[in-house]
Design a protein around this motif. Structure first.
Motif, PDB file in Angstrom:
ATOM      1  N   UNK A  67     124.641  29.807  65.946  1.00 45.93           N
ATOM      2  CA  UNK A  67     125.132  29.383  64.631  1.00 45.93           C
ATOM      3  C   UNK A  67     125.589  30.533  63.746  1.00 45.93           C
ATOM      4  N   UNK A  68     125.172  31.753  64.049  1.00 45.23           N
ATOM      5  CA  UNK A  68     125.502  32.898  63.191  1.00 45.23           C
ATOM      6  C   UNK A  68     126.596  33.756  63.837  1.00 45.23           C
ATOM      7  N   UNK A  69     127.791  33.802  63.251  1.00 46.64           N
ATOM      8  CA  UNK A  69     128.894  34.611  63.821  1.00 46.64           C
ATOM      9  C   UNK A  69     128.563  36.093  63.914  1.00 46.64           C
ATOM     10  N   UNK A  70     127.666  36.589  63.041  1.00 45.33           N
ATOM     11  CA  UNK A  70     127.294  37.993  63.072  1.00 45.33           C
ATOM     12  C   UNK A  70     126.544  38.367  64.353  1.00 45.33           C
ATOM     13  N   UNK A  71     125.992  37.377  65.012  1.00 46.53           N
ATOM     14  CA  UNK A  71     125.230  37.624  66.241  1.00 46.53           C
ATOM     15  C   UNK A  71     126.038  37.339  67.501  1.00 46.53           C
ATOM     16  N   UNK A  72     127.332  37.136  67.348  1.00 45.56           N
ATOM     17  CA  UNK A  72     128.182  36.892  68.513  1.00 45.56           C
ATOM     18  C   UNK A  72     128.622  38.223  69.113  1.00 45.56           C
ATOM     19  N   UNK A  73     127.640  38.966  69.590  1.00 43.91           N
ATOM     20  CA  UNK A  73     127.858  40.262  70.227  1.00 43.91           C
ATOM     21  C   UNK A  73     127.239  40.233  71.621  1.00 43.91           C
ATOM     22  N   UNK A  74     127.592  41.185  72.496  1.00 44.90           N
ATOM     23  CA  UNK A  74     127.037  41.180  73.860  1.00 44.90           C
ATOM     24  C   UNK A  74     125.515  41.169  73.894  1.00 44.90           C
ATOM     25  N   UNK A  75     124.866  41.979  73.041  1.00 45.24           N
ATOM     26  CA  UNK A  75     123.402  42.055  73.061  1.00 45.24           C
ATOM     27  C   UNK A  75     122.769  40.692  72.805  1.00 45.24           C
ATOM     28  N   UNK A  76     123.263  39.983  71.804  1.00 43.26           N
ATOM     29  CA  UNK A  76     122.688  38.682  71.468  1.00 43.26           C
ATOM     30  C   UNK A  76     123.163  37.585  72.414  1.00 43.26           C
ATOM     31  N   UNK A  77     124.300  37.787  73.039  1.00 45.23           N
ATOM     32  CA  UNK A  77     124.746  36.866  74.087  1.00 45.23           C
ATOM     33  C   UNK A  77     123.760  36.891  75.250  1.00 45.23           C
ATOM     34  N   UNK A  78     123.344  38.084  75.653  1.00 42.98           N
ATOM     35  CA  UNK A  78     122.358  38.209  76.727  1.00 42.98           C
ATOM     36  C   UNK A  78     121.000  37.660  76.283  1.00 42.98           C
ATOM     37  N   UNK A  79     120.640  37.894  75.017  1.00 41.76           N
ATOM     38  CA  UNK A  79     119.365  37.394  74.511  1.00 41.76           C
ATOM     39  C   UNK A  79     119.343  35.870  74.487  1.00 41.76           C
ATOM     40  N   UNK A  80     120.462  35.246  74.127  1.00 43.19           N
ATOM     41  CA  UNK A  80     120.522  33.776  74.121  1.00 43.19           C
ATOM     42  C   UNK A  80     120.352  33.222  75.532  1.00 43.19           C
ATOM     43  N   UNK A  81     120.924  33.911  76.506  1.00 43.20           N
ATOM     44  CA  UNK A  81     120.740  33.493  77.901  1.00 43.20           C
ATOM     45  C   UNK A  81     119.281  33.651  78.331  1.00 43.20           C
ATOM     46  N   UNK A  82     118.638  34.726  77.888  1.00 43.06           N
ATOM     47  CA  UNK A  82     117.221  34.933  78.211  1.00 43.06           C
ATOM     48  C   UNK A  82     116.364  33.825  77.607  1.00 43.06           C
ATOM     49  N   UNK A  83     116.664  33.418  76.389  1.00 43.46           N
ATOM     50  CA  UNK A  83     115.908  32.342  75.748  1.00 43.46           C
ATOM     51  C   UNK A  83     116.060  31.030  76.513  1.00 43.46           C
ATOM     52  N   UNK A  84     117.303  30.739  76.936  1.00 45.24           N
ATOM     53  CA  UNK A  84     117.547  29.524  77.714  1.00 45.24           C
ATOM     54  C   UNK A  84     116.778  29.554  79.041  1.00 45.24           C
ATOM     55  N   UNK A  85     116.810  30.698  79.704  1.00 41.67           N
ATOM     56  CA  UNK A  85     116.118  30.839  80.989  1.00 41.67           C
ATOM     57  C   UNK A  85     114.606  30.712  80.808  1.00 41.67           C
ATOM     58  N   UNK A  86     114.062  31.270  79.731  1.00 45.16           N
ATOM     59  CA  UNK A  86     112.621  31.181  79.487  1.00 45.16           C
ATOM     60  C   UNK A  86     112.174  29.731  79.284  1.00 45.16           C
ATOM     61  N   UNK A  87     113.005  28.932  78.618  1.00 48.10           N
ATOM     62  CA  UNK A  87     112.689  27.509  78.448  1.00 48.10           C
ATOM     63  C   UNK A  87     112.676  26.819  79.814  1.00 48.10           C
ATOM     64  N   UNK A  88     113.682  27.108  80.630  1.00 50.78           N
ATOM     65  CA  UNK A  88     113.736  26.518  81.965  1.00 50.78           C
ATOM     66  C   UNK A  88     112.591  26.976  82.840  1.00 50.78           C
ATOM     67  N   UNK A  89     112.246  28.267  82.751  1.00 47.16           N
ATOM     68  CA  UNK A  89     111.175  28.844  83.555  1.00 47.16           C
ATOM     69  C   UNK A  89     109.848  28.144  83.277  1.00 47.16           C
ATOM     70  N   UNK A  90     109.549  27.968  81.992  1.00 44.81           N
ATOM     71  CA  UNK A  90     108.289  27.322  81.613  1.00 44.81           C
ATOM     72  C   UNK A  90     108.303  25.824  81.912  1.00 44.81           C
TER      73      UNK A  90
END
Length: 309
Positions: free
Chosen positions: A51-74
């Motif tokens: 939701x935040x355009x300021x976080x549309x950077x590579x670092x936060x793109x990878x972090x968003x993927x990590x969050x999604x994977x952690x939900x799936x993992x658990x």
């Protein structure tokens, strides 16, 4: 062998963390609260980044993927355990066990690869800041994520095919709260050197490769930071790595603890208890690690709730 196995074995018995009926409500409440915290925390991080355009950077793109994977993992392991406690059952079907095992391997390997990718991202940001957006461009980010998914899917499929070749005695019991590949392999009647090599060696090689990538990235970061003359510059460079280093330390530290406990412990239940650390505690802590020390994420979370910093 596969046809015989499918007709002869229809379900497994998951012994869980404890067979004491009096402890089941405590285990249920603890795991439910930790699971809800994990899912909500990671979804909030994901929503804040999207939701935040300021976080549309590579670092936060990878972090968003990590969050999604952690939900799936658990979500691969905990809901089934909670349902079994609720209905007073320890059973899981053969198909359900293989499916759970496959998704656990998929999300587990994705976790390792994403942490390695995030280490590479920090290496480029610190060691090549002027070329950062050129090197870590959207196309390369997409390629890294796609490559991680392909490698993880192939690994999960390979291990699942090996698991399908295993045969079991009647009423097989897994001393764990989910279908963990090593535990399933240990109770199998059929022993095959090639299968054992795939089961134990493939995850070790992939995990070592990811860890090696992380260590190489941070070795170069440390070398670059040591070359900085400004103390403020060193502190700023290291602060960008603090959250990632914490996540890596927790994941690999708990993973090593599980491995040591599985080798040295006399009871398989000790290994199952130790597994809680990396299957549930680590994904639960990641949202706190990446938000408490990160002003951008905290600001995005406050915006998400309609408040201003």
């Amino acid at each position: 062998m596969e046809a015989e196995n499918s007709t002869r074995i229809s379900e497994f018995l998951l012994l869980g963390l404890s067979e004491d009926p009096e402890l089941q409500p405590l285990v249920y409440g603890l795991f439910l609260s930790m699971y809800v915290t994990t899912v909500l925390g990671n979804l909030l991080i994901l929503l804040a980044i999207v939701s935040d355009p300021h976080l549309h950077t590579p670092m936060y793109f990878f972090l968003s993927n990590l969050s999604f994977v952690d939900v799936g993992f658990t979500s691969t392991t905990v809901p089934k355990m909670l349902v079994n406690i609720q209905i007073h059952s320890q059973l899981i079907t053969y198909a359900g066990c293989i499916t759970q095992m496959s998704f656990f391997l998929l999300f587990g390997e994705l976790d390792n690869l994403l942490l390695a990718i995030m280490a590479y991202d920090r290496f480029v940001a610190i060691c090549h800041p002027l070329r950062y957006m050129v090197i870590v461009n959207p196309c390369r980010c997409g390629f890294l994520i796609l490559g991680s998914w392909i490698l993880s899917v192939l690994h999960a499929l390979l291990q699942s095919l090996v698991a399908l070749q295993l045969s079991f005695s009647t009423d097989p019991q897994i001393p764990h709260f989910f279908c963990e590949l090593n535990q399933v392999a240990q109770i199998a009647c059929s022993k095959n050197l090639l299968n054992d090599l795939v089961i134990y060696l493939a995850p070790l090689l992939l995990g070592t490769a990811s860890l090696t990538g992380i260590l190489c990235s941070y070795a170069k970061i440390a070398s670059s930071v040591c070359g900085l003359s400004s103390a403020g510059g060193k502190k700023k460079a290291l602060s960008t790595c603090a959250s990632h280093l914490s996540a890596v330390s927790i994941l690999y530290g708990t993973g090593l603890g599980v491995y040591i406990s599985s080798v040295s412990a006399h009871s398989s239940h000790a290994s199952a208890t130790a597994s809680v650390m990396y299957t549930l505690v680590t994904p639960m802590l990641n949202p706190f690690i990446y938000s408490l020390r990160n002003t951008d994420v905290k600001r995005a979370l406050l915006r998400l709730f309609g408040r201003k910093l």
